[in-house]
Scaffold this active site. Structure first.
Site, short mmCIF file in Angstrom:
data_model
loop_
_atom_site.label_atom_id
_atom_site.label_comp_id
_atom_site.label_asym_id
_atom_site.label_seq_id
_atom_site.Cartn_x
_atom_site.Cartn_y
_atom_site.Cartn_z
N ASN A 96 68.32 45.73 50.86
CA ASN A 96 67.53 44.49 50.93
C ASN A 96 68.38 43.22 50.81
O ASN A 96 68.19 42.27 51.57
CB ASN A 96 66.48 44.47 49.81
CG ASN A 96 65.24 45.22 50.21
OD1 ASN A 96 64.57 44.86 51.17
ND2 ASN A 96 64.92 46.29 49.50
N THR A 109 69.97 48.39 64.28
CA THR A 109 69.95 49.81 63.90
C THR A 109 68.53 50.30 63.63
O THR A 109 68.10 51.32 64.19
CB THR A 109 70.85 50.04 62.66
OG1 THR A 109 72.20 49.89 63.08
CG2 THR A 109 70.66 51.42 62.07
N THR A 133 60.30 54.24 54.09
CA THR A 133 60.31 53.75 52.71
C THR A 133 58.93 53.25 52.27
O THR A 133 58.13 52.81 53.10
CB THR A 133 61.32 52.58 52.61
OG1 THR A 133 61.16 51.91 51.36
CG2 THR A 133 61.12 51.54 53.72
N ASP A 134 58.70 53.29 50.97
CA ASP A 134 57.44 52.74 50.43
C ASP A 134 57.39 51.22 50.57
O ASP A 134 56.32 50.61 50.43
CB ASP A 134 57.24 53.15 48.97
CG ASP A 134 58.36 52.73 48.03
OD1 ASP A 134 59.34 52.11 48.49
OD2 ASP A 134 58.25 53.02 46.83
N GLU A 135 58.56 50.60 50.84
CA GLU A 135 58.58 49.12 50.93
C GLU A 135 57.78 48.58 52.10
O GLU A 135 57.49 47.39 52.15
CB GLU A 135 60.02 48.63 51.04
CG GLU A 135 60.83 48.91 49.81
CD GLU A 135 62.13 48.13 49.78
OE1 GLU A 135 62.27 47.16 50.54
OE2 GLU A 135 62.99 48.52 49.00
N TYR A 160 64.76 43.78 55.71
CA TYR A 160 64.93 45.24 55.70
C TYR A 160 63.59 45.95 55.86
O TYR A 160 63.39 46.77 56.76
CB TYR A 160 65.62 45.69 54.40
CG TYR A 160 65.43 47.18 54.11
CD1 TYR A 160 66.02 48.14 54.93
CD2 TYR A 160 64.63 47.61 53.04
CE1 TYR A 160 65.82 49.51 54.69
CE2 TYR A 160 64.43 48.96 52.79
CZ TYR A 160 65.03 49.90 53.62
OH TYR A 160 64.83 51.25 53.38
N THR A 163 61.86 45.63 59.21
CA THR A 163 62.42 46.45 60.31
C THR A 163 62.06 47.92 60.12
O THR A 163 61.87 48.65 61.10
CB THR A 163 63.95 46.30 60.45
OG1 THR A 163 64.58 46.66 59.22
CG2 THR A 163 64.33 44.88 60.85
N LYS A 164 61.95 48.37 58.88
CA LYS A 164 61.51 49.76 58.65
C LYS A 164 60.04 49.90 59.07
O LYS A 164 59.65 50.90 59.67
CB LYS A 164 61.69 50.17 57.18
CG LYS A 164 63.12 50.33 56.71
CD LYS A 164 63.90 51.40 57.47
CE LYS A 164 63.45 52.82 57.15
NZ LYS A 164 64.35 53.83 57.78
N TYR A 217 68.40 41.21 37.91
CA TYR A 217 67.83 40.11 38.67
C TYR A 217 66.62 39.56 37.92
O TYR A 217 65.70 40.32 37.56
CB TYR A 217 67.35 40.58 40.04
CG TYR A 217 68.43 41.01 41.02
CD1 TYR A 217 69.78 40.87 40.73
CD2 TYR A 217 68.08 41.54 42.26
CE1 TYR A 217 70.76 41.26 41.63
CE2 TYR A 217 69.05 41.93 43.17
CZ TYR A 217 70.39 41.79 42.85
OH TYR A 217 71.34 42.18 43.75
#
Ligand code: NAD
Ligand code: DAU
Length: 344
Positions: A96, A109, A133-135, A160, A163-164, A217
């Site tokens: 990310n 990609t 991904t779960d994102e 990120y 795009t997934k 973070y």
């Protein structure tokens, strides 16, 4: 012919094309498959900064082939797909923070690469399993009793994850419009050996091992739903063998923890004071919480995770980083220099 004969003899011998097999989760899957099946594996990997040939050391040469190349190269992809029974698609730009500073490789990609593989799968009528991904579902509030399910609407936050999400939607469209025999899995945060030091858990472990303080973070309250990479691999193999074409399966192991708790566990395991960490600038658009409901995978396909104790899985991961400095040390200084530039 070989597949028919081996199936007749009761032995599975499939030819898997694993993209991104030199990365963290892809290499775990390659080891898992070669240890638990009689399949042959061809890895297609571009060896970006995240790919490491050393993660594939010691594999049986007669059952394993490595091809250095790009999933967005149509000729190369076509020649490899034409010789495969199943494509297992892990290759991606996966971080990310990188996507927030330079999104372009994520489009090349994750979107164009996936499109290139789907077109080859369509031409050669080859089974396709897409790793996601779960994102793609966005995030949840800390006090929300809900978890993500296969019905949760897509709502990605970062370059990120968007795009997934785009790549998942391409797969769904290729199933519906062209009859491509595909399944999709969306998994939560993986941990375990061979993960790049840019990611949260390896970064903090190797910070302590190199005399630096862990970096959290923001307030560190963000929650991730941790699963051991071996459990992700067993789930993917289950879906390849028993999954229903066109279906999506969520993969998770009920491992919700906030980042502060994880850093404190790492510090304690490494013999440091549990508050010996720094707070740094938060990630822009930082997702608050991910949580997976994997009931469908468990009830319909009979999968169960084996690493239910996060603390002991984390302790063995820490031990792996202690024992394998030669694997991660070459990447550490450059990774930290990039974070320092970003104020993180
Ligand atoms: P990673 O960054 O460790 O590895 C990615 C691999 O893909 C590397 O070996 C890299 O060289 C290769 N690659 C990148 N671009 C390529 C290209 N154009 N052509 C061929 N190879 C290329 O990633 P990871 O953490 O192992 O993630 C693997 C997959 O799993 C990704 O699709 C990611 O979205 C998904 N995923 C990851 C997690 C996680 O927690 N890490 C969780 C759920 C899903
Ligand atoms: O949920 C699945 C996703 O998990 C995958 O799709 C991604 O490929 C994978 O990278 C991971 O994404 P995250 O952004 O959740 O992982 P990361 O390791 O970057 O960060 C985990 C949490 O830790 C997140 O809340 C940000 C925070 N963090 C991260 C780093 C690197 C810190 O607090 N400090 C840090 O130094």
């Amino acid at each position: 012919m070989l597949v028919v004969l081996s199936t007749y003899l009761g032995v599975f011998l499939r030819k898997l094309l694993v993209t991104g097999g030199a990365g963290f989760i892809g290499s775990n899957f390659v080891h898992y498959v070669l240890e638990n099946t009689d399949d042959h594996v061809t890895v297609l990997d571009k060896l970006t900064y995240a790919g490491n040939r050393a993660s594939l050391a010691g594999l049986p040469a007669e059952r394993f082939t490595f091809v250095h190349g790009d999933i967005a190269n149509p000729e190369l992809v076509d020649s490899l797909v034409g010789n495969a029974d199943v494509i297992v698609h892990y290759a991606a730009e996966s971080h990310n923070d990188n996507s927030l500073h330079d999104p372009r490789p994520f489009l090349d990609t994750n979107v164009i690469g996936t499109f290139t593989l789907l077109e080859a799968a369509r031409r050669h009528d080859v089974r396709f399993h897409h790793i996601s991904t779960d994102e793609v579902y966005g995030d949840l509030e800390l006090d929300d009793p809900a978890r993500f399910t296969e019905q949760t609407p897509y709502n990605p936050s970062s370059p990120y994850s968007s795009t997934k999400a785009a790549s998942d939607l391409l797969v769904r469209a290729w199933v519906r419009s062209f009859g491509v025999k595909a399944t999709i899995s969306n998994c939560s945060n993986n941990y375990g050996p061979y993960q790049h030091v840019e990611k949260f858990i390896p970064r903090q472990i190797t910070n302590v091992l190199t005399g630096e303080r862990p970096k959290l973070y923001g307030a560190g309250e963000n929650v991730r739903d941790w699963i051991h990479a071996n459990d992700h691999s067993s789930a993917v193999l289950t879906i390849i063998e028993k999954g229903v074409i066109g279906e999506t399966y969520l993969i998770g192991a009920d491992g919700e923890k906030n980042n502060k708790e994880v850093v404190e566990l790492i510090l304690t395991e490494l013999g440091q004071e549990s508050d010996a960490y720094d707070h740094v600038i938060d990630r822009p658009g930082h997702d608050m919480r991910y949580a997976i409901d994997s009931t469908k995978l468990r009830t319909e396909l009979g999968w169960e995770p084996r690493f239910s104790d996060f603390e002991s899985g984390l302790a063995s991961t820490i031990q792996w980083y202690k024992d394998n400095e030669a694997w991660w040390a070459p990447q550490k200084a450059a990774t930290e220099a990039k974070y320092v530039e970003q104020g993180q």
